[in-house]
Design a protein around this motif. Structure first.
Motif, PDB file in Angstrom:
ATOM      1  N   LEU A  38      -7.816 -16.984 -16.091  1.00 44.39           N
ATOM      2  CA  LEU A  38      -8.869 -16.073 -15.670  1.00 44.39           C
ATOM      3  C   LEU A  38      -8.257 -14.914 -14.880  1.00 44.39           C
ATOM      4  O   LEU A  38      -7.094 -14.973 -14.480  1.00 44.39           O
TER       5      LEU A  38
ATOM      6  N   GLU B 221     -10.633 -14.987  -9.859  1.00 39.34           N
ATOM      7  CA  GLU B 221     -11.341 -16.147 -10.405  1.00 39.34           C
ATOM      8  C   GLU B 221     -10.361 -17.284 -10.674  1.00 39.34           C
ATOM      9  O   GLU B 221     -10.704 -18.453 -10.557  1.00 39.34           O
TER      10      GLU B 221
ATOM     11  N   ASN C  31      -6.064 -26.189 -22.572  1.00 38.02           N
ATOM     12  CA  ASN C  31      -6.777 -27.393 -22.975  1.00 38.02           C
ATOM     13  C   ASN C  31      -6.408 -28.623 -22.167  1.00 38.02           C
ATOM     14  O   ASN C  31      -6.960 -29.694 -22.390  1.00 38.02           O
ATOM     15  N   VAL C  32      -5.473 -28.497 -21.234  1.00 38.80           N
ATOM     16  CA  VAL C  32      -5.295 -29.596 -20.283  1.00 38.80           C
ATOM     17  C   VAL C  32      -5.715 -29.198 -18.872  1.00 38.80           C
ATOM     18  O   VAL C  32      -5.793 -30.055 -18.006  1.00 38.80           O
TER      19      VAL C  32
ATOM     20  N   ARG D  38     -10.122 -21.362  -8.889  1.00 39.25           N
ATOM     21  CA  ARG D  38     -10.209 -22.604  -9.655  1.00 39.25           C
ATOM     22  C   ARG D  38      -8.926 -23.419  -9.654  1.00 39.25           C
ATOM     23  O   ARG D  38      -8.969 -24.637  -9.797  1.00 39.25           O
TER      24      ARG D  38
ATOM     25  N   ALA E  51     -10.423 -25.330 -15.687  1.00 33.01           N
ATOM     26  CA  ALA E  51     -10.636 -24.105 -16.463  1.00 33.01           C
ATOM     27  C   ALA E  51     -10.172 -22.862 -15.716  1.00 33.01           C
ATOM     28  O   ALA E  51     -10.677 -21.771 -15.948  1.00 33.01           O
TER      29      ALA E  51
ATOM     30  N   SER F 179     -14.342 -15.112 -20.854  1.00 31.85           N
ATOM     31  CA  SER F 179     -13.057 -14.438 -20.664  1.00 31.85           C
ATOM     32  C   SER F 179     -13.089 -13.507 -19.457  1.00 31.85           C
ATOM     33  O   SER F 179     -12.136 -13.399 -18.722  1.00 31.85           O
TER      34      SER F 179
ATOM     35  N   ALA G  79     -14.525 -13.538 -16.255  1.00 31.46           N
ATOM     36  CA  ALA G  79     -15.246 -14.564 -15.519  1.00 31.46           C
ATOM     37  C   ALA G  79     -16.466 -14.016 -14.789  1.00 31.46           C
ATOM     38  O   ALA G  79     -17.513 -14.627 -14.779  1.00 31.46           O
TER      39      ALA G  79
ATOM     40  N   PRO H  69     -15.676 -20.957 -17.939  1.00 28.76           N
ATOM     41  CA  PRO H  69     -15.898 -19.535 -17.721  1.00 28.76           C
ATOM     42  C   PRO H  69     -15.630 -18.733 -18.996  1.00 28.76           C
ATOM     43  O   PRO H  69     -14.848 -19.153 -19.838  1.00 28.76           O
TER      44      PRO H  69
ATOM     45  N   ARG I 287      -8.589 -21.010 -19.257  1.00 30.70           N
ATOM     46  CA  ARG I 287      -9.712 -21.396 -20.102  1.00 30.70           C
ATOM     47  C   ARG I 287      -9.226 -22.170 -21.324  1.00 30.70           C
ATOM     48  O   ARG I 287      -8.152 -21.901 -21.843  1.00 30.70           O
TER      49      ARG I 287
ATOM     50  N   LEU J  58     -25.442 -27.776 -11.550  1.00 25.79           N
ATOM     51  CA  LEU J  58     -24.262 -26.920 -11.675  1.00 25.79           C
ATOM     52  C   LEU J  58     -23.357 -27.335 -12.826  1.00 25.79           C
ATOM     53  O   LEU J  58     -22.316 -26.731 -13.045  1.00 25.79           O
ATOM     54  N   TYR J  59     -23.774 -28.362 -13.560  1.00 22.51           N
ATOM     55  CA  TYR J  59     -22.898 -28.879 -14.610  1.00 22.51           C
ATOM     56  C   TYR J  59     -22.639 -27.801 -15.662  1.00 22.51           C
ATOM     57  O   TYR J  59     -23.535 -27.080 -16.079  1.00 22.51           O
ATOM     58  N   ASP J  60     -21.382 -27.701 -16.051  1.00 21.39           N
ATOM     59  CA  ASP J  60     -20.968 -26.616 -16.935  1.00 21.39           C
ATOM     60  C   ASP J  60     -20.013 -27.194 -17.969  1.00 21.39           C
ATOM     61  O   ASP J  60     -18.905 -27.597 -17.641  1.00 21.39           O
ATOM     62  N   THR J  61     -20.469 -27.251 -19.211  1.00 22.82           N
ATOM     63  CA  THR J  61     -19.607 -27.861 -20.233  1.00 22.82           C
ATOM     64  C   THR J  61     -18.753 -26.816 -20.933  1.00 22.82           C
ATOM     65  O   THR J  61     -17.845 -27.154 -21.677  1.00 22.82           O
TER      66      THR J  61
ATOM     67  N   THR K 235     -20.115 -23.918 -10.180  1.00 17.94           N
ATOM     68  CA  THR K 235     -20.291 -24.699 -11.399  1.00 17.94           C
ATOM     69  C   THR K 235     -19.481 -25.975 -11.249  1.00 17.94           C
ATOM     70  O   THR K 235     -18.529 -26.028 -10.474  1.00 17.94           O
ATOM     71  N   LEU K 236     -19.879 -26.971 -12.013  1.00 21.36           N
ATOM     72  CA  LEU K 236     -19.134 -28.223 -12.042  1.00 21.36           C
ATOM     73  C   LEU K 236     -18.621 -28.359 -13.459  1.00 21.36           C
ATOM     74  O   LEU K 236     -19.379 -28.594 -14.393  1.00 21.36           O
ATOM     75  N   TYR K 237     -17.329 -28.135 -13.606  1.00 25.13           N
ATOM     76  CA  TYR K 237     -16.763 -27.976 -14.947  1.00 25.13           C
ATOM     77  C   TYR K 237     -16.531 -29.313 -15.622  1.00 25.13           C
ATOM     78  O   TYR K 237     -15.840 -30.186 -15.099  1.00 25.13           O
ATOM     79  N   LYS K 238     -17.105 -29.438 -16.781  1.00 23.10           N
ATOM     80  CA  LYS K 238     -16.864 -30.560 -17.695  1.00 23.10           C
ATOM     81  C   LYS K 238     -16.589 -31.905 -17.014  1.00 23.10           C
ATOM     82  O   LYS K 238     -17.435 -32.466 -16.362  1.00 23.10           O
TER      83      LYS K 238
ATOM     84  N   ASN L 257      -7.145 -33.899 -28.392  1.00 18.86           N
ATOM     85  CA  ASN L 257      -7.221 -32.652 -27.640  1.00 18.86           C
ATOM     86  C   ASN L 257      -7.102 -31.479 -28.623  1.00 18.86           C
ATOM     87  O   ASN L 257      -6.296 -31.533 -29.550  1.00 18.86           O
ATOM     88  N   PRO L 258      -7.904 -30.410 -28.439  1.00 17.65           N
ATOM     89  CA  PRO L 258      -7.836 -29.278 -29.372  1.00 17.65           C
ATOM     90  C   PRO L 258      -6.414 -28.730 -29.522  1.00 17.65           C
ATOM     91  O   PRO L 258      -6.020 -28.305 -30.613  1.00 17.65           O
ATOM     92  N   ALA L 259      -5.660 -28.771 -28.439  1.00 16.95           N
ATOM     93  CA  ALA L 259      -4.294 -28.255 -28.515  1.00 16.95           C
ATOM     94  C   ALA L 259      -3.464 -29.083 -29.488  1.00 16.95           C
ATOM     95  O   ALA L 259      -2.649 -28.542 -30.237  1.00 16.95           O
TER      96      ALA L 259
ATOM     97  N   ILE M  71      -2.061 -23.573 -27.670  1.00 10.74           N
ATOM     98  CA  ILE M  71      -3.162 -23.391 -26.727  1.00 10.74           C
ATOM     99  C   ILE M  71      -3.205 -24.573 -25.770  1.00 10.74           C
ATOM    100  O   ILE M  71      -4.256 -24.937 -25.258  1.00 10.74           O
ATOM    101  N   ALA M  72      -2.030 -25.153 -25.521  1.00  6.97           N
ATOM    102  CA  ALA M  72      -2.001 -26.414 -24.782  1.00  6.97           C
ATOM    103  C   ALA M  72      -2.439 -26.263 -23.325  1.00  6.97           C
ATOM    104  O   ALA M  72      -3.223 -27.069 -22.828  1.00  6.97           O
TER     105      ALA M  72
END
Lengths: 331, 645, 335
Positions: free
Chosen positions: B388, B392, B447-448, B396, B452, A44, A46, A42, B455, A36-39, B59-62, C38-40, B443-444
């Protein structure tokens, strides 16, 4: 070695069992995690459902045909008109599954002629089965509450009595569609569930005045296949009608001009809005059918830009005379 | 070197790390600002976040993959996370220690005795996970419809198993299996769930790490850090944090009553780790049951896991205090079970499990029947750019408040009950608070965001440029002018603040000029008129200031309104700028009026991105005269206002 | 051996040591990780960090050398004719009518953490004439002339100068001698660094010096005296006793254009209720108009169009016009 388990042996056994279980859980954890790993995260939208497209439902290898039957009795007109275009049998073969796209947009009684007449629905279903259809589906995505629309217009009962299946749209019935070369119908929810199961499509609708577009006839009737916040399209109503015609390539269209709603469309509401025009149009060319329908409303092509636009898009011809329509008089 | 020293150092290390992460969550590139600090790392280590989002999104995000490390170590070692890492646990332990100091040994022993209600945390865990797994439940339930072959396979398997059971002569089990399969088939083939039946992620309400991040970042830092410009250049406000602060205080101070109250009774993460520790290879236990029963080992037992009798390893937080307290060296961290016996599983009955599970599932329609995810969506809920679509998003968002902390203009705030219980403490923009609107080139927040829910967009996507040109900029809403409150619309006062401040180019706010009569012609009688001045009877301009450049002398209304700008005036005399292109000055018999030139604002919805700068700057300071609502926001197609041409 | 850790066992020390090692590794990992921005933060840096130089900042520094004077605190911004009003709103008209090309602006603060900041506006006006036009038409009352570039003055909180085609404003956030001094240093560096064709507006030397008011010479880029065809005109105020008058002067492309413009302006004055006066012997080719109790004189000499505007006294005006005509004759067309 002795068979009597000593406490330390017991512990060792327990330890091994436990370690195995822990190991298995560990493996399972990482397997699930890896799977399920997702780098990326989602997208835009979703939940982007997979897009669908509609097949061409027209019967290939036939010249476009059209018939205009004149008479006050819908059943009879339909019978004559169908016969004049070669009989329903040349369009519906044995085992075909047929979709009737009726107009059930409003919860109004049949008398007001804002919706497809139930007699016509029953009769067409019956004839489809006669021609050998395995299944007939009747559907529409009405403006008002679907259940009361189908009930009050008499279409639900008409379909039931003829043995056809009525599909009332639900949220799950819709899938996004993008019509090639279209500007508005892009990734837009389409009432797709009924299309899943059919290989022939017949549009059947009355002739109506329409406040925004000038007329609601065969091409506008496909509007009832859209979902979502479709009223936004009223901002560009002629383009959307053209694109609807690009989206659906029907087997046959039936335009009921027995009674025409001359003004205050598309809802009407008063009998004084109606006029007996005693005409039934059956055509394989939806543009030609609408072009003829316009004459019943007393409108010409410049009043209804979508007809010319549809012709330009190569969907059909606005010059219905070129199809040599058979004019049948039933009296 | 004692192991508990190592534990304390580890706890202090992670607590300081956590505080550091909170401090540096300020947008900037100095070493004490965000840079690349992995400020979410402790959230990512929290496997409940990972598990919850797996259930809702599959999903398992990052970075949440770090949760797997915690799970793995817990499977082997037990709840080390609670006793060694969790900064909230450290706070509890320390406050609990303060509370215990003055108590007698007997009192301490009784405080640390296992309590039946420690099972509550498992109920909470089950409840939260159940509501997060609704999608999975339905997928399973409707398997007959959606994947009939798989279902048939399962049924076949069930039949085989049943036969085996029949062969073993346990008919009751067979009957219940058949009943279950039958019910499954009927439901599965029959209906479809209503659309609002989808998973809801509510773990963030009580999950200790989101809770702590939220409490420290939104409550403690603004109070403590107000004096330090490095932490926040301006005082930061957060709307609706009362409840957050209250819960935090309560959780902290209950430790004075019972040490590690939150960990023992409430913490769903502790519960999860407790379940996972079932097969731990090593566990705390006695080497010999024949101990002297002095029970001293329990006086500092942090988990209340009863190491003297049958140890409840699912409660043990690996504090090693018992081992350290035992004067006889009987307690150790061992691969063999305790000589006094042990209870590995949590103390939850089947009935409790079922009730918690079902109420978790039932909570969703209870939360969703308000229609907030359908037609009754809340227009005032402005989600940050990149958020999202609402459903959705809620699947999350863990309510950790990182986006609110990082927001450079302080416009993101925890929503109170405005978006229902489900949306509690999720981020929404408030353009009245803060230093500006949502910054065009920022876009802070995305990105923290650790999950997600917002996003991690790029600047190109935000602005709709380069490969995102087709999509246009990300809109979070649309501004609407409230003509009943707007100065030029409602009060004939000139103001173009919103138009001036609109940051998009070309501007999304434009103005149309309109002249409104403020002193009517019947109030004005001309005494005489010269080349550039004109005098009236009486003192009609006594209470006016007409020399601002906005006021005009308007010619006789029979003509097509000639106008002359007023340069200065006294109570009865006007000086005007001769306008050579226009007619000569009005002569005495003419009827003239004083008009004001107004530039009235309009919003061009195709350009407006809902950034709220106009709302923030609007001089009508209470309820603003131009306000952003979520209409036309990009994340929802069905909220589109206009056709794109 | 079933115990991993025991109160008495040596493993306690070993495990502790291992844990410390893990903590050190963790800390190092986090420390290393923070270099990967960080990209931001990256986006923010590109936007407004002075530390990291975006192309625009570098472009700005190419024209304002900052070494040793100022520290940028915002990125450089650039505006063209379409976007100028985004920056200076209604004032844009002034620059646009003078053939404005581009504006670069940036904010700075002093080297030592200062209480003030300044913003520098560099207007590229394409030609020195245009730059002088916008410079002269907004000369401040409290101007204190300084020697920077071609024209320059300072006020308590600002500095204005023209250098070649550039008209530059440096405006401080507070009244501060420090700030103005820093700006002056920056201005000197700017003038030294940017090489321009020294295009001093020499036309102004043609105004007769007698009775000329100090610093009153201005270039009006367009719509001079309300006449829409009249552009790029130098004006100068004169005073003699109680009489005031404004002399004007413009060099046109050729003699015909000058003549046509003189006719046009004459007609314009008459159109607004001016009354034509008979020509005077002292200056036979000049036309005189009385309008609103003042006198206007307009004449041409070669490529020059010149005259007197709103003179209170006709004799004074005529005398001034004659002197002007004489200087123009001496100068010839090449000046």
């Amino acid at each position: 070695m002795t068979n009597d388990p000593k406490p330390s042996d017991l512990n060792r056994r327990q330890f091994i069992i436990r370690s195995t279980k822990a190991g298995a859980a560990l493996a399972a954890t990482w397997a699930v995690g890896y799977g399920l790993y997702d780098t990326v995260g989602p997208s835009s939208q979703a939940v982007r459902q997979t897009s669908v497209s509609l097949a061409d439902f027209s019967v290939s290898g036939q010249q476009p045909r059209m018939c205009v039957a004149r008479g006050a009795d819908r059943k009879k007109s339909l019978a004559y008109a169908l016969k004049a275009v070669g009989g329903l049998e040349s369009y519906i073969k044995s085992g075909d599954r047929v979709l009737l796209k009726v107009n059930a947009a409003f919860a109004t009684p049949p008398m007001l002629s804002a919706t497809t007449h139930p007699i016509l629905v029953t009769e067409l279903c019956r004839r489809c089965f006669q021609a050998g259809a395995a299944n007939v589906i009747v559907t529409d995505n009405p403006i008002n509450d679907p259940t009361s629309c189908f009930t009050l217009t008499g279409i639900a009962e008409a379909a039931r009595s003829a043995g056809a299946e009525l599909i009332v749209p639900r949220q799950q019935s819709f899938r996004p569609i993008t019509v090639p070369n279209a500007r508005l119908i892009r990734d837009w929810p389409l009432l797709y569930e009924p299309f899943r199961q059919v290989n022939k499509v017949i549009g059947i609708t009355p002739v109506k005045d329409h406040h925004r577009s000038g007329a609601s006839m065969v091409m506008k009737n496909w509007y009832g296949l859209l979902g979502g916040r479709r009223n936004i399209f009223h901002q560009e109503v002629h383009t959307i009608i053209k694109e609807l015609a690009m989206m659906v390539r029907p087997t046959l269209v039936i335009l009921d001009g027995t009674t025409t709603m001359m003004r205050n469309g598309p809802t009407g509401g008063s009998l004084s809005d109606l006029k007996s025009t005693n005409t039934m149009i059956v055509s394989t060319d939806q543009v030609a059918a609408d072009a003829f329908g316009a004459t019943l409303l007393g409108k010409n092509l410049s009043d209804l830009p979508f007809i010319a636009q549809a012709q330009e898009a190569g969907i059909g011809t606005a010059d219905y005379q070129s199809l040599n329509p058979q004019m049948v008089d039933i009296s | 070197m004692r192991i508990i020293t190592a534990r304390r150092i580890s706890q202090i290390f992670f607590l300081l790390l956590f505080v550091w992460f909170c401090l540096v969550t300020t947008l900037g590139d100095r070493w004490w600002q965000l840079r690349g600090w992995s400020v979410n790392w402790l959230i990512e280590l929290d496997p409940l976040v990972g598990l919850g989002t797996i259930l809702t999104t599959r999903t398992l995000y990052k970075g949440l993959v770090w949760g797997l490390v915690t799970i793995s170590l817990t499977l082997l070692l037990g709840r080390f996370f609670c006793g060694w890492i969790c900064p909230f646990g450290t706070i509890h332990q320390f406050i609990g220690y303060l509370g215990k100091r003055s108590r007698s040994v007997a009192q301490r022993l009784s405080l640390n005795r296992y309590h039946r209600w420690q099972a509550i945390k498992y109920w909470i865990l089950i409840f939260l996970l159940a509501s997060a797994s609704l999608d999975l439940v339905f997928d399973l339930l409707y398997l007959p419809q959606n994947a009939s072959r798989v279902f048939a396979g399962i049924i076949a398997l069930v039949l085989v198993i049943s036969l085996i059971i029949v062969w073993r002569q346990s008919f009751r089990a067979v009957i219940s299996i058949f009943v279950a399969a039958g019910v499954w088939m009927v439901i599965g083939l029959g209906g479809q769930p209503p659309s609002f039946f989808s998973a809801s992620l509510q773990i963030g309400l009580l999950d200790p790490l989101p809770l702590l991040y939220r409490s420290i970042n939104l409550v403690v830092l603004p109070i403590v850090g107000g004096g330090f410009r490095e932490i926040s250049p301006a005082l930061r406000y957060y709307d609706g944090i009362g409840l957050i602060g209250l819960i935090f205080l309560l959780a902290v101070f209950l430790n004075l009553k019972i040490p590690r109250f939150y960990c023992r009774f409430i913490c769903p993460l502790g519960a999860l780790l407790g379940v996972l520790s079932r097969y731990a290879i090593w566990r705390i236990g006695k080497a010999d049951d024949a101990c002297r029963d002095c029970q001293l080992c329990e006086q500092h037992c942090d988990g209340a896991c009863a190491p003297t009798s049958k140890v409840r390893f699912s409660e043990c937080v690996l504090c090693f205090n018992c081992m350290d307290s035992c004067r006889h060296g009987l307690i150790g961290y061992r691969s063999a079970p305790s000589a006094a016996g042990e209870i590995t599983g949590p103390d939850v009955t089947k009935r409790e499990f079922t009730i918690a599970c079902l109420s978790g599932l039932a909570a969703i329609p209870a939360m969703r029947l308000n229609g907030h995810l359908a037609a009754n969506w809340i227009p005032t809920l402005i989600r940050p750019p990149g958020a999202l679509a609402e459903k959705e998003f809620l699947a999350r968002c863990i309510k950790c408040g990182q986006c609110m902390r990082i927001c450079p203009t302080n416009i993101l705030h925890p929503t109170g009950l405005a978006s229902g219980i489900e949306g509690l403490w999720t981020p929404a923009a408030n353009f009245r608070i803060g230093s500006s609107g949502c910054q065009l080139k920022c876009i802070a927040c995305g990105n923290v965001c650790p999950t997600a829910a917002i996003r991690p967009i790029s600047l190109d996507e935000r602005l709709g440029q380069k490969r995102f040109e087709r999509h246009g900029p990300i809109r979070i809403g649309t501004a609407f002018v409230d003509r009943g409150r707007c100065l030029p619309w409602a009060m004939d006062k000139p103001c173009i603040v919103c138009q001036e401040n609109c940051p998009v180019s070309p501007k999304a706010i434009f103005t149309r000029v309109s002249f409104n009569t403020v002193i009517d012609s019947h109030m004005l009688t001309i005494r005489f008129a010269a080349a550039d001045q004109i005098e009236f009877d009486g003192t009609p301009f006594q209470d006016w200031r007409l020399d601002t450049g906005d006021y005009f002398l308007a010619g006789p209304d029979t003509q097509d309104y000639q106008r002359w700008a007023i340069q200065r005036h006294t109570a009865n005399r006007l000086w005007i700028r001769p306008n050579l292109q226009q007619a000569r000055l009005p002569v005495s018999e003419n009827q003239v009026a004083i008009q004001i030139r107004l530039q009235r604002p309009f919003v061009e919805p195709n350009r407006c991105i809902g950034c709220g700068v106009c709302e923030h700057e609007c001089p009508v300071r209470g309820k603003r005269a131009i306000r952003v609502t979520a209409e036309n926001e990009s994340r929802h197609r069905d909220r589109q206002l206009l056709l794109q041409s | 051996m079933t115990s991993l850790i025991n109160k008495t066992s040596k493993t306690q020390t070993l495990v502790s040591a291992c844990i410390y090692l893990v903590l050190v590794v963790t800390a190092s990992g986090i420390l290393i990780r923070q270099f990967d921005l960080n990209p931001a933060v990256n986006v923010m840096r590109q936007q407004d960090s002075p530390g990291l130089q975006s192309p625009e900042t570098r472009a700005f520094e190419a024209i304002v050398p900052l070494e040793g004077h100022l520290l940028p605190i915002t990125p450089a911004e650039q505006f063209g004719p379409d976007t100028l009003s985004d920056k200076i709103n209604g004032k844009a008209e002034l620059y646009l009518s003078a053939h404005f090309k581009s504006l670069k602006t940036q904010r700075f603060k002093g080297l030592n953490d200062s209480s003030w900041w300044i913003e520098i506006y560099i207007y590229d006006m394409a030609t020195g004439e245009n730059a002088f036009a916008v410079y002269s038409s907004q000369m401040r009352d409290d101007a204190q002339p300084i020697d920077v570039g071609q024209y320059a003055y300072r006020t308590p909180n600002a500095l204005f100068w023209v250098h070649g085609p550039y008209y530059v404003e440096a405006i401080a956030s507070a009244v501060s001698t420090d700030a103005v001094d820093a700006m002056e240093a920056a201005a000197q560096a700017f003038v030294k660094k940017i090489r321009v064709k020294a295009s001093r507006v020499t036309l102004q030397t043609l105004f007769p010096p007698e009775g000329l008011e100090q610093d009153s010479i201005k270039m009006i880029p367009a719509d001079v005296f309300g006449y829409d065809r009249f552009d790029k005109v130098l004006i100068a105020d004169y005073q003699q006793g109680s009489h005031t008058a404004t002399a004007f002067l413009s060099k046109r492309a050729n003699s015909d254009e000058a003549a046509a413009l003189a006719d046009g302006f004459h007609a314009f004055l008459l159109n607004f209720g001016g009354i034509a006066q008979p020509p005077m012997a002292e200056l036979p080719h000049a036309r005189i108009v009385e309008i609103f109790d003042t006198f206007d004189i307009v004449f041409k000499r070669g490529r020059y169009l010149a005259g007197i505007h709103e003179a209170a006294d006709l004799d004074h005006a005529l005398a001034l016009a004659r002197k002007l005509d004489q200087r123009l004759t001496e100068a010839g067309d090449d000046k």
